[in-house]
Write a protein that holds these residues in place. Structure first.
Motif, PDB file in Angstrom:
ATOM      1  N   ALA A 177     -38.776  81.970  17.190  1.00 46.62           N
ATOM      2  CA  ALA A 177     -39.962  82.601  16.614  1.00 46.62           C
ATOM      3  C   ALA A 177     -40.271  83.892  17.366  1.00 46.62           C
ATOM      4  O   ALA A 177     -40.043  83.982  18.580  1.00 46.62           O
ATOM      5  CB  ALA A 177     -41.150  81.647  16.696  1.00 46.62           C
ATOM      6  N   PRO A 178     -40.785  84.909  16.680  1.00 50.25           N
ATOM      7  CA  PRO A 178     -41.057  86.197  17.335  1.00 50.25           C
ATOM      8  C   PRO A 178     -41.915  86.040  18.584  1.00 50.25           C
ATOM      9  O   PRO A 178     -42.928  85.332  18.586  1.00 50.25           O
ATOM     10  CB  PRO A 178     -41.803  86.982  16.256  1.00 50.25           C
ATOM     11  CG  PRO A 178     -41.347  86.388  14.967  1.00 50.25           C
ATOM     12  CD  PRO A 178     -41.138  84.933  15.248  1.00 50.25           C
ATOM     13  N   GLY A 179     -41.465  86.683  19.667  1.00 52.44           N
ATOM     14  CA  GLY A 179     -42.230  86.701  20.901  1.00 52.44           C
ATOM     15  C   GLY A 179     -42.090  85.481  21.775  1.00 52.44           C
ATOM     16  O   GLY A 179     -42.736  85.404  22.829  1.00 52.44           O
ATOM     17  N   THR A 180     -41.237  84.526  21.398  1.00 53.51           N
ATOM     18  CA  THR A 180     -41.124  83.287  22.176  1.00 53.51           C
ATOM     19  C   THR A 180     -39.844  83.206  22.994  1.00 53.51           C
ATOM     20  O   THR A 180     -39.609  82.194  23.665  1.00 53.51           O
ATOM     21  CB  THR A 180     -41.195  82.055  21.255  1.00 53.51           C
ATOM     22  OG1 THR A 180     -40.062  82.059  20.371  1.00 53.51           O
ATOM     23  CG2 THR A 180     -42.482  82.061  20.445  1.00 53.51           C
ATOM     24  N   GLY A 181     -39.014  84.232  22.969  1.00 53.56           N
ATOM     25  CA  GLY A 181     -37.769  84.207  23.721  1.00 53.56           C
ATOM     26  C   GLY A 181     -37.206  85.607  23.866  1.00 53.56           C
ATOM     27  O   GLY A 181     -37.824  86.593  23.435  1.00 53.56           O
ATOM     28  N   TRP A 182     -36.044  85.692  24.496  1.00 58.85           N
ATOM     29  CA  TRP A 182     -35.339  86.972  24.641  1.00 58.85           C
ATOM     30  C   TRP A 182     -33.871  86.754  24.314  1.00 58.85           C
ATOM     31  O   TRP A 182     -33.224  85.876  24.889  1.00 58.85           O
ATOM     32  CB  TRP A 182     -35.457  87.528  26.062  1.00 58.85           C
ATOM     33  CG  TRP A 182     -34.952  88.946  26.175  1.00 58.85           C
ATOM     34  CD1 TRP A 182     -35.699  90.081  26.071  1.00 58.85           C
ATOM     35  CD2 TRP A 182     -33.600  89.386  26.390  1.00 58.85           C
ATOM     36  NE1 TRP A 182     -34.906  91.205  26.197  1.00 58.85           N
ATOM     37  CE2 TRP A 182     -33.604  90.801  26.396  1.00 58.85           C
ATOM     38  CE3 TRP A 182     -32.384  88.726  26.569  1.00 58.85           C
ATOM     39  CZ2 TRP A 182     -32.459  91.568  26.579  1.00 58.85           C
ATOM     40  CZ3 TRP A 182     -31.232  89.489  26.746  1.00 58.85           C
ATOM     41  CH2 TRP A 182     -31.273  90.885  26.757  1.00 58.85           C
ATOM     42  N   ARG A 183     -33.357  87.533  23.380  1.00 55.75           N
ATOM     43  CA  ARG A 183     -31.924  87.515  23.082  1.00 55.75           C
ATOM     44  C   ARG A 183     -31.538  88.863  22.507  1.00 55.75           C
ATOM     45  O   ARG A 183     -32.173  89.364  21.584  1.00 55.75           O
ATOM     46  CB  ARG A 183     -31.546  86.405  22.101  1.00 55.75           C
ATOM     47  CG  ARG A 183     -30.029  86.265  21.930  1.00 55.75           C
ATOM     48  CD  ARG A 183     -29.657  85.013  21.146  1.00 55.75           C
ATOM     49  NE  ARG A 183     -28.214  84.819  21.129  1.00 55.75           N
ATOM     50  CZ  ARG A 183     -27.396  85.311  20.195  1.00 55.75           C
ATOM     51  NH1 ARG A 183     -27.900  86.030  19.194  1.00 55.75           N
ATOM     52  NH2 ARG A 183     -26.100  85.097  20.244  1.00 55.75           N
ATOM     53  N   TYR A 184     -30.500  89.432  23.085  1.00 53.31           N
ATOM     54  CA  TYR A 184     -30.037  90.759  22.687  1.00 53.31           C
ATOM     55  C   TYR A 184     -29.659  90.764  21.212  1.00 53.31           C
ATOM     56  O   TYR A 184     -28.902  89.914  20.749  1.00 53.31           O
ATOM     57  CB  TYR A 184     -28.826  91.134  23.529  1.00 53.31           C
ATOM     58  CG  TYR A 184     -28.469  92.594  23.510  1.00 53.31           C
ATOM     59  CD1 TYR A 184     -29.039  93.474  24.422  1.00 53.31           C
ATOM     60  CD2 TYR A 184     -27.554  93.086  22.599  1.00 53.31           C
ATOM     61  CE1 TYR A 184     -28.697  94.819  24.421  1.00 53.31           C
ATOM     62  CE2 TYR A 184     -27.207  94.424  22.585  1.00 53.31           C
ATOM     63  CZ  TYR A 184     -27.783  95.284  23.502  1.00 53.31           C
ATOM     64  OH  TYR A 184     -27.439  96.617  23.492  1.00 53.31           O
ATOM     65  N   SER A 185     -30.207  91.727  20.469  1.00 52.64           N
ATOM     66  CA  SER A 185     -29.941  91.790  19.034  1.00 52.64           C
ATOM     67  C   SER A 185     -29.833  93.234  18.577  1.00 52.64           C
ATOM     68  O   SER A 185     -30.816  93.983  18.604  1.00 52.64           O
ATOM     69  CB  SER A 185     -31.047  91.083  18.242  1.00 52.64           C
ATOM     70  OG  SER A 185     -30.816  91.212  16.848  1.00 52.64           O
ATOM     71  N   ASN A 186     -28.641  93.616  18.158  1.00 53.09           N
ATOM     72  CA  ASN A 186     -28.448  94.948  17.590  1.00 53.09           C
ATOM     73  C   ASN A 186     -29.239  95.136  16.304  1.00 53.09           C
ATOM     74  O   ASN A 186     -29.593  96.258  15.934  1.00 53.09           O
ATOM     75  CB  ASN A 186     -26.959  95.169  17.318  1.00 53.09           C
ATOM     76  CG  ASN A 186     -26.150  95.221  18.597  1.00 53.09           C
ATOM     77  OD1 ASN A 186     -26.337  96.090  19.430  1.00 53.09           O
ATOM     78  ND2 ASN A 186     -25.240  94.269  18.759  1.00 53.09           N
ATOM     79  N   THR A 187     -29.537  94.035  15.635  1.00 54.88           N
ATOM     80  CA  THR A 187     -30.258  94.087  14.363  1.00 54.88           C
ATOM     81  C   THR A 187     -31.585  94.821  14.501  1.00 54.88           C
ATOM     82  O   THR A 187     -31.951  95.646  13.654  1.00 54.88           O
ATOM     83  CB  THR A 187     -30.497  92.659  13.846  1.00 54.88           C
ATOM     84  OG1 THR A 187     -29.252  91.965  13.778  1.00 54.88           O
ATOM     85  CG2 THR A 187     -31.161  92.677  12.484  1.00 54.88           C
ATOM     86  N   GLY A 188     -32.317  94.530  15.565  1.00 52.21           N
ATOM     87  CA  GLY A 188     -33.615  95.161  15.757  1.00 52.21           C
ATOM     88  C   GLY A 188     -33.538  96.671  15.799  1.00 52.21           C
ATOM     89  O   GLY A 188     -34.433  97.374  15.299  1.00 52.21           O
ATOM     90  N   TYR A 189     -32.467  97.197  16.369  1.00 48.37           N
ATOM     91  CA  TYR A 189     -32.350  98.649  16.486  1.00 48.37           C
ATOM     92  C   TYR A 189     -31.922  99.308  15.179  1.00 48.37           C
ATOM     93  O   TYR A 189     -32.262 100.472  14.929  1.00 48.37           O
ATOM     94  CB  TYR A 189     -31.440  99.009  17.663  1.00 48.37           C
ATOM     95  CG  TYR A 189     -32.256  99.019  18.939  1.00 48.37           C
ATOM     96  CD1 TYR A 189     -32.754 100.197  19.457  1.00 48.37           C
ATOM     97  CD2 TYR A 189     -32.599  97.826  19.569  1.00 48.37           C
ATOM     98  CE1 TYR A 189     -33.554 100.207  20.587  1.00 48.37           C
ATOM     99  CE2 TYR A 189     -33.399  97.814  20.693  1.00 48.37           C
ATOM    100  CZ  TYR A 189     -33.878  99.014  21.202  1.00 48.37           C
ATOM    101  OH  TYR A 189     -34.696  99.012  22.308  1.00 48.37           O
ATOM    102  N   VAL A 190     -31.209  98.593  14.331  1.00 43.57           N
ATOM    103  CA  VAL A 190     -30.951  99.124  12.991  1.00 43.57           C
ATOM    104  C   VAL A 190     -32.266  99.212  12.220  1.00 43.57           C
ATOM    105  O   VAL A 190     -32.545 100.208  11.535  1.00 43.57           O
ATOM    106  CB  VAL A 190     -29.922  98.254  12.250  1.00 43.57           C
ATOM    107  CG1 VAL A 190     -29.776  98.707  10.797  1.00 43.57           C
ATOM    108  CG2 VAL A 190     -28.565  98.329  12.954  1.00 43.57           C
ATOM    109  N   VAL A 191     -33.108  98.193  12.355  1.00 41.10           N
ATOM    110  CA  VAL A 191     -34.435  98.243  11.725  1.00 41.10           C
ATOM    111  C   VAL A 191     -35.231  99.430  12.266  1.00 41.10           C
ATOM    112  O   VAL A 191     -35.884 100.165  11.510  1.00 41.10           O
ATOM    113  CB  VAL A 191     -35.192  96.921  11.956  1.00 41.10           C
ATOM    114  CG1 VAL A 191     -36.619  97.027  11.416  1.00 41.10           C
ATOM    115  CG2 VAL A 191     -34.467  95.754  11.294  1.00 41.10           C
TER     116      VAL A 191
END
Length: 370
Positions: A177-191
């Motif tokens: 769920a948003p804000g409950t963890g940390w995991r590297y994601s290239n997806t966020g930077y495309v957004v």
């Protein structure tokens, strides 16, 4: 490595024209250069990297460019000093700077839901903030973990639209769920790249060029155009896998706002020094960028991640700020300190193990501390 764009195709490593003349660099101390040169030589002779390039900047701004190994296995030519390389996920820091500039201008709110700016694009977008996309706490699946299965020779030359990359990610459930963890994601930077285009009404590459590259005089940094598979000269060749397949030419569109750019080690130093010196962001925005969360479980021991910028501890005390990135054929690591020192090291193959990656990080530490 989760700091990289990790797959070009299913067979890629799952971790992650015109002549430009180089003027002679002003020397850094011989001691610092000697230690760094020895570290580069070890990366080649002991740890199996074909070639290495480095730029070291001291507190006064004096620079030294170093190389080791071979830049072209077919000819035996040495790597060019301060040659162009694909910088992979270092692109994220450029993208983040533009987003933070827009925040400083009042155009974007860091704690606003992405739904505000890109309605209907991101699943659960009303619960995912711009800050979470920048800091890898959105939970969105990483599209580079799920790229379609195709041969590397086919996949490396295929152009991909940003929306195609998001379609891959959004076909998979979020990691948390948003804000409950940390995991590297290239997806966020495309957004975030699409966010920049939506609020400015201009192409991402243009915004990065005008707001960052041109502003601090990065003459050897660029965002490749659509369909451009080349690297400007001079550059070393990039290799992949134990058979050293030459993958220098490829379409980097699958990295886009998360990893498409090309630069030289010296320009990376100039960029990071300018960033930390407040030449690209206001004090409030730079402070937000440097508000970090623990990322050591996903990156490396002691790593903390801010908004498109990571801090790493130094053996001699303090931290350096940077990002790092991999694209098939190249790895870049390094950063800058708040007292003006900077180090960038580029390798001409992607490390195939955590151990080899650690050797690169150790070389960065040597360049800063010895």
């Amino acid at each position: 490595m989760t700091t990289t764009i990790r797959r070009c195709t299913a067979t890629a490593l799952a971790l992650l024209t015109g002549l430009t003349l180089v003027t002679a660099p002003a020397p850094v101390s011989a001691h610092a250069g000697g230690a760094t040169q020895s570290a580069l030589d070890a990366l080649v002779r002991t740890h199996g990297f074909p070639g290495a390039l480095a730029s070291v900047t001291d507190r006064s701004g004096r620079q030294r460019d170093l190389t080791a190994g071979v830049g072209d296995l077919s000819t035996g030519a040495k790597p060019p000093r301060d040659g162009y390389v694909r910088i992979g996920s270092n692109t994220k820091t450029f993208t983040a700077v533009v987003v933070l500039q827009l925040a400083g201008e009042g155009t974007v709110g860091l704690d606003e839901p992405i739904e505000t700016y890109l309605p209907g694009l991101v699943p659960n977008g009303a619960q995912i903030t711009v800050r979470q996309l920048l800091q890898h706490t959105s939970g969105l699946a990483n599209y580079t973990d799920h790229m379609p299965d195709e041969s590397f020779d086919t996949g490396r030359h295929r152009y991909r639209e940003p929306r195609e990359l998001l379609d891959v990610a959004f076909a998979h459930a979020p990691d948390f769920a948003p804000g409950t963890g940390w995991r590297y994601s290239n997806t966020g930077y495309v957004v975030l790249g699409l966010l920049i285009q939506r609020v400015t009404g201009r192409p991402l590459a243009e915004q990065i060029t005008e707001r960052v590259i041109d502003r601090v005089g990065l003459r050897r940094t660029y965002f490749p155009g659509v369909g451009d598979e080349s690297i400007r000269t001079p550059h070393p060749r990039g290799y992949l896998g134990p058979d050293r397949t030459d993958v220098t030419e490829l379409d980097p569109s699958w990295g886009w706002a998360a990893g498409q750019m090309i630069a030289t080690p010296r320009d990376l130093n100039t960029f990071l020094r300018a960033l930390l010196d407040g030449k690209l962001l206001g004090a409030a925005e730079l402070a937000e960028m440097q508000r970090t969360v623990d990322a050591s479980a996903g990156l490396w021991p002691g790593a903390r991640y801010g908004l498109g910028l990571a801090s790493s501890p130094l053996s001699c005390g303090g931290v350096y700020w940077g990002h790092g990135g991999d694209l098939p054929g190249f790895e870049t690591r390094g950063g800058a300190t708040t007292d003006g020192r900077a180090v960038s090291i580029a390798l001409t193959t992607t490390p195939d193990s955590a151990e080899r990656h650690q050797h690169v990080l150790d070389a960065v530490d040597t360049a800063f501390c010895r």
